[in-house]
Scaffold this active site. Structure first.
Site, mmCIF file in Angstrom:
data_model
loop_
_atom_site.group_PDB
_atom_site.id
_atom_site.type_symbol
_atom_site.label_atom_id
_atom_site.label_comp_id
_atom_site.label_asym_id
_atom_site.label_seq_id
_atom_site.Cartn_x
_atom_site.Cartn_y
_atom_site.Cartn_z
ATOM 1 N N GLU A 332 0.824 -1.212 0.000
ATOM 2 C CA GLU A 332 0.000 0.000 0.000
ATOM 3 C C GLU A 332 0.857 1.261 0.000
ATOM 4 O O GLU A 332 0.406 2.310 -0.440
ATOM 5 C CB GLU A 332 -0.926 0.029 1.231
ATOM 6 C CG GLU A 332 -2.186 -0.783 1.038
ATOM 7 C CD GLU A 332 -3.317 -0.413 2.003
ATOM 8 O OE1 GLU A 332 -3.044 0.161 3.070
ATOM 9 O OE2 GLU A 332 -4.470 -0.726 1.672
ATOM 10 N N HIS A 353 8.470 -26.713 0.568
ATOM 11 C CA HIS A 353 7.773 -27.823 -0.078
ATOM 12 C C HIS A 353 6.645 -27.336 -0.978
ATOM 13 O O HIS A 353 5.851 -28.135 -1.470
ATOM 14 C CB HIS A 353 7.244 -28.789 0.992
ATOM 15 C CG HIS A 353 8.356 -29.450 1.745
ATOM 16 N ND1 HIS A 353 8.757 -30.749 1.518
ATOM 17 C CD2 HIS A 353 9.199 -28.954 2.693
ATOM 18 C CE1 HIS A 353 9.765 -31.040 2.322
ATOM 19 N NE2 HIS A 353 10.068 -29.971 3.035
ATOM 20 N N LYS A 471 -13.756 0.436 -3.633
ATOM 21 C CA LYS A 471 -14.814 0.866 -2.703
ATOM 22 C C LYS A 471 -15.927 1.574 -3.479
ATOM 23 O O LYS A 471 -17.107 1.342 -3.257
ATOM 24 C CB LYS A 471 -14.246 1.834 -1.657
ATOM 25 C CG LYS A 471 -13.317 1.197 -0.659
ATOM 26 C CD LYS A 471 -12.982 2.216 0.421
ATOM 27 C CE LYS A 471 -11.819 1.766 1.268
ATOM 28 N NZ LYS A 471 -11.269 2.832 2.087
HETATM 29 O O1 PA5 Z 1 -3.191 1.510 5.784
HETATM 30 C C1 PA5 Z 1 -4.324 1.909 5.697
HETATM 31 O O2 PA5 Z 1 -4.628 3.084 5.931
HETATM 32 C C2 PA5 Z 1 -5.450 0.974 5.321
HETATM 33 O O3 PA5 Z 1 -4.994 -0.317 5.159
HETATM 34 C C3 PA5 Z 1 -6.522 1.009 6.381
HETATM 35 O O4 PA5 Z 1 -5.990 0.590 7.605
HETATM 36 C C4 PA5 Z 1 -7.718 0.127 6.022
HETATM 37 O O5 PA5 Z 1 -8.197 0.484 4.765
HETATM 38 C C5 PA5 Z 1 -8.821 0.256 7.054
HETATM 39 O O6 PA5 Z 1 -9.268 1.568 7.157
HETATM 40 P P1 PA5 Z 1 -10.062 2.082 8.404
HETATM 41 O O7 PA5 Z 1 -9.208 1.941 9.588
HETATM 42 O O8 PA5 Z 1 -10.374 3.510 8.090
HETATM 43 O O9 PA5 Z 1 -11.303 1.243 8.511
#
Ligand code: PA5
Length: 482
Positions: A332, A353, A471
């Site tokens: 990310e 394996h 989303k």
């Molecule tokens: O790193 C990030 O910001 C994302 O992976 C969020 O943690 C994830 O999308 C969850 O978001 P939220 O905490 O707003 O529900």
């Protein structure tokens, strides 16, 4: 793993890339030439903290507050103890530990993967299977809200409702609580699970509104849908996720610290480990700096050897979730603008394996970073004589008494030798043992390395704009008329 906690030690973790250089794919001169750019990337990463504090970042996403967060939390705990965030976390953890036997964490991505990493690395590997007494009175921990899996959610509801005494409110073993973790407070997976488990919890506490409020602990941003829900329910304990700390960098906020403390992880030691790594990152020269050397080798392996896949190969089952947490962190943070290496978690020898063939003989697009643990926590198991036979059918009599760590060391050395013989770049992060101080260092190293590499290659490591696309299209299907 309370049964055999190792004595506290301040051992540093280390990074060794000798075997990568030995392949000839990266030259020492190339590594040396990266010294100045790395020092500059470190400076930029630390300056991000200043830019964020002085609000001079403009509109670009900037979440560098994780860098000095462990130090700040510890300092605050040391000076203004009862008013500190850490004190509140420890208090709430204690309240829940004494009131319930299971805690369900609802969250997705950065809002649960760090917790899972802490739980699986620092607790007994079969924590949830142990009796309450064997767990030292610490609740079991379950996860939901990280997917939209019908049968998995139903399965957890079965478990919550399956206590032999039914919903007997005087029976501690039948009591449970939920932590709802969402920085935005609006993530569909977590919000849907919140409705579902709130309804089950409501039934479980016999509709008692005060008890319900006490059994729900939201961890969320200052405003948003979850924050409003917490207010309406009247939750006595609500934890924030500080500004400037993004989801995947939030493991050392209440997001990770609260559930970890509930299950008995020493969160002060964890923060001490993380703070020690930040200090090394700031102060050590580039050539001795584990964060910067890890970035240098991973980056050069990608550029010079085409290693676009980074395999984090854990030689302990207990570190698999650390790998999965890192998969998310790297993907990310740096998987942007059609750039960024692909992280892949492996657990060895298990995956030798399944993936071993490809790592040894497949496409030359990988660098392997071993996560090796020096000392196991428990007494060493020796290979016993064969029971039920006076013969030597399995032909292992010559190895009787050989310990599990000795066999694992042979597997590690053998695998490294095999990779070296095929010039497969292999580095190692050495962990003296697995404990909170070491895990604190490791997670902080990986977070720091990720942001430094971002600054080195010109990718903003913060924010995850790409995730919004799914989303948007998902919600369009659920609400076609909007
Ligand atoms: O790193 C990030 O910001 C994302 O992976 C969020 O943690 C994830 O999308 C969850 O978001 P939220 O905490 O707003 O529900």
């Amino acid at each position: 793993m309370s049964a055999a906690r190792s004595k506290p030690a301040n051992d540093p973790i280390s990074y060794d890339a000798t075997a990568v250089l030995a392949t000839g794919g990266i030259q020492q001169s190339e590594l040396d030439a990266l010294d100045s750019p790395l020092a500059e990337a470190r400076k930029m990463s630390l300056q991000d903290l200043e830019r964020w504090r002085t609000e001079s970042a403009g509109t670009e996403p900037l979440d560098p507050a994780f860098i000095d967060l462990p130090e700040r939390l510890l300092a605050d705990y040391g000076t203004s103890r009862p008013d500190s965030e850490l004190f509140s976390i420890l208090q709430t953890a204690r309240r829940l530990r004494e009131a319930v036997d299971r805690v369900v964490v609802l969250g997705i991505g950065g809002s649960y993967m760090g917790t899972r990493a802490l739980f699986e690395s620092c607790c007994h590997p079969f924590h949830n299977e142990l009796s309450r007494g064997e767990r030292g009175g610490r609740p079991r921990l379950s996860f939901e809200g990280f997917n939209i899996d019908n049968d998995s959610a139903q399965g957890l509801l079965d478990v919550l409702q399956s206590h032999p005494h039914g919903v007997d409110r005087d029976d501690l073993l039948a009591q449970w609580a939920m932590l709802v973790v969402s920085k935005s407070g609006g993530t569909l997976e977590t919000a849907a699970a919140t409705r579902l488990f709130l309804s089950a919890l409501h039934a479980s506490v016999g509709g008692d509104a005060k008890l319900l409020a006490e059994r729900v602990v939201p961890v969320t941003g200052a405003s948003g849908k979850l924050a409003s829900l917490a207010k309406t329910i009247g939750c006595p304990d609500v934890f924030g996720i500080p500004n400037g700390v993004g989801g995947r960098f939030s493991v050392f906020t209440a997001v990770g610290l609260l559930p970890a403390s509930i299950v008995g992880v020493d969160i002060v030691r964890l923060l001490e480990g993380a703070a020690a790594m930040t200090q090394r990152f700031r102060e050590s020269p580039v050539s001795e700096n584990p964060v910067l050397q890890y970035v240098a080798i991973s980056h050069l392996a990608e550029k010079k050897m085409g290693a676009t896949i980074r395999v984090l190969s854990s030689w302990s089952n207990q570190l698999e979730s650390v790998g999965l947490w890192y998969d998310q962190l790297l993907s990310e943070s740096l998987g942007k603008d059609e750039k960024g290496a692909t992280p892949l978690t492996a657990v060895t020898t298990r995956d030798l394996h399944s993936r071993g063939q490809q790592h040894q003989d497949g496409r030359r697009d990988k660098i392997i970073t071993n996560l090796c643990v020096g000392e196991s926590r428990r007494d060493h198991i020796g290979l016993p004589p064969l029971s039920g036979s006076s013969g030597n059918e399995d032909q292992l009599d010559d190895l009787v008494g050989t310990t599990w760590p000795t066999m694992l060391a042979a597997a590690t050395d053998g695998t490294n030798e095999a990779y070296a013989s095929a010039k497969r770049p292999t580095a190692t992060i050495h962990l003296p043992q697995i404990d909170e101080f070491i895990i604190g260092q490791l997670l902080q190293l990986l977070m720091l390395a990720t942001v430094v590499e971002g600054r080195l290659v010109g990718t903003n490591p913060y924010g995850q704009p790409g995730v919004e696309a799914y989303k948007k299209f998902m919600m369009k299907r659920l609400r076609p008329n909007e």
